[in-house]
Design an enzyme around this catalytic site. Structure first.
Site, PDB file in Angstrom:
ATOM      1  N   ARG A 158      35.254  47.023 -45.532  1.00  0.00           N
ATOM      2  CA  ARG A 158      35.335  48.316 -45.133  1.00  0.00           C
ATOM      3  C   ARG A 158      36.262  48.964 -46.404  1.00  0.00           C
ATOM      4  O   ARG A 158      37.285  48.436 -46.544  1.00  0.00           O
ATOM      5  CB  ARG A 158      36.076  48.769 -43.856  1.00  0.00           C
ATOM      6  CG  ARG A 158      35.035  48.195 -42.693  1.00  0.00           C
ATOM      7  CD  ARG A 158      35.584  48.474 -41.201  1.00  0.00           C
ATOM      8  NE  ARG A 158      34.757  47.706 -40.344  1.00  0.00           N
ATOM      9  CZ  ARG A 158      34.823  47.908 -38.980  1.00  0.00           C
ATOM     10  NH1 ARG A 158      35.839  48.480 -38.508  1.00  0.00           N
ATOM     11  NH2 ARG A 158      34.049  47.510 -38.560  1.00  0.00           N
ATOM     12  N   ARG A 170      44.769  46.700 -40.952  1.00  0.00           N
ATOM     13  CA  ARG A 170      43.685  47.557 -41.376  1.00  0.00           C
ATOM     14  C   ARG A 170      43.440  46.843 -42.692  1.00  0.00           C
ATOM     15  O   ARG A 170      44.410  47.105 -43.602  1.00  0.00           O
ATOM     16  CB  ARG A 170      44.137  48.963 -41.464  1.00  0.00           C
ATOM     17  CG  ARG A 170      42.851  49.964 -41.869  1.00  0.00           C
ATOM     18  CD  ARG A 170      43.643  51.511 -41.740  1.00  0.00           C
ATOM     19  NE  ARG A 170      43.755  51.797 -40.448  1.00  0.00           N
ATOM     20  CZ  ARG A 170      42.965  51.934 -39.437  1.00  0.00           C
ATOM     21  NH1 ARG A 170      41.818  52.180 -39.697  1.00  0.00           N
ATOM     22  NH2 ARG A 170      43.385  52.522 -38.280  1.00  0.00           N
ATOM     23  N   GLU A 229      43.956  49.295 -30.944  1.00  0.00           N
ATOM     24  CA  GLU A 229      42.570  48.868 -30.772  1.00  0.00           C
ATOM     25  C   GLU A 229      42.030  47.417 -31.271  1.00  0.00           C
ATOM     26  O   GLU A 229      42.406  47.289 -32.585  1.00  0.00           O
ATOM     27  CB  GLU A 229      41.666  49.875 -31.279  1.00  0.00           C
ATOM     28  CG  GLU A 229      40.244  49.394 -31.322  1.00  0.00           C
ATOM     29  CD  GLU A 229      39.248  50.586 -32.097  1.00  0.00           C
ATOM     30  OE1 GLU A 229      39.757  51.538 -32.340  1.00  0.00           O
ATOM     31  OE2 GLU A 229      38.133  50.097 -32.505  1.00  0.00           O
ATOM     32  N   SER A 279      35.860  47.030 -29.410  1.00  0.00           N
ATOM     33  CA  SER A 279      35.178  48.345 -28.939  1.00  0.00           C
ATOM     34  C   SER A 279      33.738  48.116 -28.657  1.00  0.00           C
ATOM     35  O   SER A 279      33.029  47.225 -29.308  1.00  0.00           O
ATOM     36  CB  SER A 279      35.242  49.174 -30.405  1.00  0.00           C
ATOM     37  OG  SER A 279      34.704  50.333 -30.028  1.00  0.00           O
ATOM     38  N   ARG A 337      43.033  41.424 -36.183  1.00  0.00           N
ATOM     39  CA  ARG A 337      43.856  42.044 -35.213  1.00  0.00           C
ATOM     40  C   ARG A 337      43.945  41.228 -34.128  1.00  0.00           C
ATOM     41  O   ARG A 337      45.082  41.148 -33.198  1.00  0.00           O
ATOM     42  CB  ARG A 337      42.676  43.369 -34.690  1.00  0.00           C
ATOM     43  CG  ARG A 337      43.006  44.463 -35.796  1.00  0.00           C
ATOM     44  CD  ARG A 337      42.528  45.552 -35.370  1.00  0.00           C
ATOM     45  NE  ARG A 337      42.306  46.618 -36.506  1.00  0.00           N
ATOM     46  CZ  ARG A 337      42.077  47.832 -36.419  1.00  0.00           C
ATOM     47  NH1 ARG A 337      41.719  48.451 -34.952  1.00  0.00           N
ATOM     48  NH2 ARG A 337      42.262  48.605 -37.368  1.00  0.00           N
TER      49      ARG A 337
END
Length: 422
Positions: free
Chosen positions: A261, A276, A348, A351, A388
RNA sequence: GGAGGACUCGCAUAGCGGCCGAGUGCACCGGUCUUGAAAACCGGCAAGGGAAACCUUCGUGGGUUCAAAUCCCACGUCCUCCGCCA
């Protein structure tokens, strides 16, 4: 892509959905107009084409002067057909382009509003009281260093910001998490998959990642391929242009892959640590099922995500993401947020989205039963996103001396009960 | 990277520029026959759009032609050989 027939018959429902998402409402009428133009052009083309087919056949049968005369006629008609075909192609292109910009229809149960308007569905577990334990928790960067598990400095040196090395027990922890995840996925009826992470434009486009999300996608221009941001892309595209037999459904895949990403537009956000990052590994669940079963399947995906967090012994909450914060393919999305002690917040970690037939229609994936062939529904959900999860485990299970206890579920995969200082 | 060959309805194949949206075999589905099964025989069997007539699709995109599965060009994929390589 939504069903154009549905849109023609229920424009108000589509308008309401766009409004709920905070997206362009006028586009609905633009689409209807473009669709009408397209269909008119198509009818014109088909009429001319039919004429041409008939005439062509008579040319073949004719002889002499008669043939010469017919040929002159046919030539003129051919030009008309060509012009009509060009017009048809242009208008079809225009109509499709507009239709592709439209987001999926919101689930009526999804909360309306922006990022802040999510609804918390439940809390599981209680955040640990470090004051009672008598020490100040260290963040995952510090713990990662003490345990020799995470090296962000060398990551930055070698690959730039938002890069890291998982070393020693950090690397072992990834393997343990992946193995535990795959093992539970197998129990739940998933087929394990290691998909390609380098995909062609059709796969990227079909899964909807070249829309608003395009700026976060790495593209390798020279070879016209993309690096996927999630294995949802190759898993969804796996059955592109296929018709699946109804008795095979639900078809569930657990994909393990690296994810890439660009994280454009996130300057200054989560710059410390590995919350991130540009590259990480993830085990993703992906389901193909009948549309009428999608809601139930969505709940199952959420349950499996909850089971994972519970097994990791991490306090979390489940939120029902609000309309304005959904991806364009999703009708409803549930996020699981893990408690991160040093941020004093839930963040988060997984998801799950119900994309109904939206994605499948773009990818041309259908299923066939006794009544015929119909668009299939697709759903995705994170089983574990490694960095994460590592953050959550290190921070929640740390001890005063910087060592970290290994959750019981992972112990068999790690062969240790505690991460020691190096 | 270089040289050659291929790509047709689930699979295998046939296909002269018009009679080809396309034949055959296998598989599959339905039926007859059989106590049941197999065999045999009969029928069906690609997808999309359309109420229908009909239109589109023979790897993809362009071109030639009144007319393209068929001729030409580009690209893609697969196979074989050479080179390089984990």
């Amino acid at each position: 892509m939504i069903d154009i027939k549905f849109l023609r018959e229920n424009p108000d429902v589509v308008r309401a959905s766009q409004k709920g998402r905070g997206e362009n409402v006028e586009i609905v009428d633009q689409i209807i107009a473009a669709d009408e133009r397209k269909r008119a052009a198509l009818t014109e083309f088909e009429t001319l084409r039919q004429e041409q087919n008939v005439l062509s056949k008579s040319v073949g049968a004719a002889k002499g002067d008669e043939k010469t005369a017919l040929l002159a006629n046919a030539k003129e008609l051919a030009d008309k057909v060509k012009a009509a075909d060009t017009k048809r192609a242009e208008l079809e292109e225009e109509a499709k382009k507009l239709l592709l910009q439209l987001s999926n229809l919101l689930d009526t149960e999804a909360p309306i509003g922006g990022e802040e308007d999510f609804v918390t569905l439940e809390h599981v577990g209680t955040p640990r009281d470090f004051a009672k334990d008598g020490f100040e928790p260290r963040d995952h960067v510090e713990l990662g260093k003490l345990l020799g598990a995470i090296d962000t400095e060398r990551g930055a040196k070698v690959a730039g910001s938002r890069s890291y090395y998982l070393t020693g027990v950090g690397a072992l922890l990834e393997f343990a998490l992946v193995n535990y995840a795959i093992q539970s996925a197998l129990k739940n009826g998933f087929s394990p998959v290691i998909p390609p992470v380098l995909v062609n434009p059709a796969a990227m486009e079909g899964t909807g990642f070249l829309g608003q999300a395009a700026e976060n996608v790495y593209r390798i221009e020279k070879d016209d391929v993309y690096l996927v941001g999630t294995s949802e892309v190759p898993l969804a595209a796996m059955h592109m242009d296929e018709i699946l037999p109804a008795e095979k459904l639900p078809l569930r895949y657990a994909g393990y892959s690296s994810c890439f990403r660009r994280e454009a537009g996130t300057y200054g956000k989560d710059t410390r640590g590995i919350i991130r990052v540009h590259q990480f590994d993830k085990v993703e669940m992906f389901s193909f099922c009948k549309p009428e079963e999608a809601k139930e399947e969505h709940k199952r995906l959420l349950q499996w995500e909850k089971d994972f967090l519970t097994a990791m012994e991490i306090p979390f909450r489940v939120i029902d993401v609000a309309s304005g914060d959904l991806g364009s393919s999703a009708v409803r999305k549930f996020d699981i947020e893990a408690w991160i002690p040093t941020q004093d917040a839930y963040r988060e970690v997984t998801s799950t989205s119900n994309c109904t037939e939206f994605q499948a229609r773009r990818l041309n994936i259908r299923y066939k039963d006794a009544d015929g062939t119909k668009a299939i529904a697709t759903l995705n959900g994170t089983l574990v996103a490694i960095p994460r999860m590592i953050v959550a485990i290190l921070e929640n299970h740390q001890n005063a001396d910087g060592t970290v206890n290994v959750p019981a579920a992972l112990q068999p995969f790690l062969g240790m009960k505690k991460f020691e200082l190096v």
